[in-house]
Motif scaffolding. Structure first.
Motif, PDB file in Angstrom:
ATOM      1  N   LEU A  28       0.823  -1.200   0.000  1.00 55.04           N
ATOM      2  CA  LEU A  28       0.000   0.000   0.000  1.00 55.04           C
ATOM      3  C   LEU A  28       0.862   1.257   0.000  1.00 55.04           C
ATOM      4  O   LEU A  28       0.597   2.202  -0.745  1.00 55.04           O
ATOM      5  N   VAL A  29       1.918   1.269   0.802  1.00 46.87           N
ATOM      6  CA  VAL A  29       2.826   2.415   0.834  1.00 46.87           C
ATOM      7  C   VAL A  29       3.532   2.565  -0.503  1.00 46.87           C
ATOM      8  O   VAL A  29       3.684   3.675  -1.027  1.00 46.87           O
ATOM      9  N   HIS A  30       3.947   1.459  -1.105  1.00 39.94           N
ATOM     10  CA  HIS A  30       4.616   1.500  -2.405  1.00 39.94           C
ATOM     11  C   HIS A  30       3.672   2.052  -3.476  1.00 39.94           C
ATOM     12  O   HIS A  30       4.065   2.893  -4.290  1.00 39.94           O
ATOM     13  N   LYS A  31       2.434   1.603  -3.495  1.00 37.29           N
ATOM     14  CA  LYS A  31       1.446   2.075  -4.468  1.00 37.29           C
ATOM     15  C   LYS A  31       1.186   3.564  -4.293  1.00 37.29           C
ATOM     16  O   LYS A  31       1.103   4.309  -5.276  1.00 37.29           O
TER      17      LYS A  31
ATOM     18  N   SER B 263       1.997   9.073  -6.223  1.00 35.36           N
ATOM     19  CA  SER B 263       2.430  10.443  -5.915  1.00 35.36           C
ATOM     20  C   SER B 263       3.561  10.860  -6.828  1.00 35.36           C
ATOM     21  O   SER B 263       3.608  12.007  -7.291  1.00 35.36           O
ATOM     22  N   ALA B 264       4.501   9.948  -7.109  1.00 29.74           N
ATOM     23  CA  ALA B 264       5.603  10.275  -8.010  1.00 29.74           C
ATOM     24  C   ALA B 264       5.070  10.497  -9.439  1.00 29.74           C
ATOM     25  O   ALA B 264       5.585  11.345 -10.176  1.00 29.74           O
ATOM     26  N   GLY B 265       4.065   9.753  -9.827  1.00 27.82           N
ATOM     27  CA  GLY B 265       3.469   9.950 -11.157  1.00 27.82           C
ATOM     28  C   GLY B 265       2.787  11.292 -11.282  1.00 27.82           C
ATOM     29  O   GLY B 265       2.775  11.883 -12.362  1.00 27.82           O
ATOM     30  N   LEU B 266       2.217  11.807 -10.226  1.00 26.67           N
ATOM     31  CA  LEU B 266       1.578  13.121 -10.266  1.00 26.67           C
ATOM     32  C   LEU B 266       2.598  14.238 -10.334  1.00 26.67           C
ATOM     33  O   LEU B 266       2.329  15.302 -10.875  1.00 26.67           O
TER      34      LEU B 266
END
Length: 72
Positions: free
Chosen positions: A59-62, A67-70
Motif C-alpha cells: 500500500l505504501v509503495h502504491k 504520488s511520483a506519477g503526479l
C-alpha cells in the motif's frame, strides 16, 4: 440557557428517543455500538499491519508510485 428567536415547529422531534411514541430506546446501545466499531477497527489493524505486513508495504509503495506519477 439559550434563547431561540422563533419557535421551531419540529421541536417535539428533537427530544430523546424515549419521548417519541412507538420507539423503544435501549439504554447503553450507543456505547455497545461504539465498542463494536472500535473492536472491528482494532481487528483490521492487527490483521493488516501485524499479521500481514506485506499488505502495508504494498500500500505504501502504491501510494508513493502514484504520488511520483503526479509530480512528473
Amino acid at each position: 440557557m439559550t434563547h431561540r428567536a422563533r419557535p421551531n415547529g419540529r421541536e417535539d422531534f428533537l427530544g430523546p428517543s424515549t419521548d417519541v411514541p412507538g420507539r423503544d430506546a435501549v439504554p447503553g446501545r450507543s456505547e455497545f455500538l461504539e465498542f463494536l466499531g472500535m473492536a472491528l477497527a482494532a481487528g483490521a489493524f492487527v490483521l493488516f499491519v501485524v499479521v500481514r505486513p506485506e499488505v502495508t508495504r504494498a500500500l505504501v509503495h502504491k501510494l508513493a508510485m502514484s504520488s511520483a506519477g503526479l509530480a512528473h
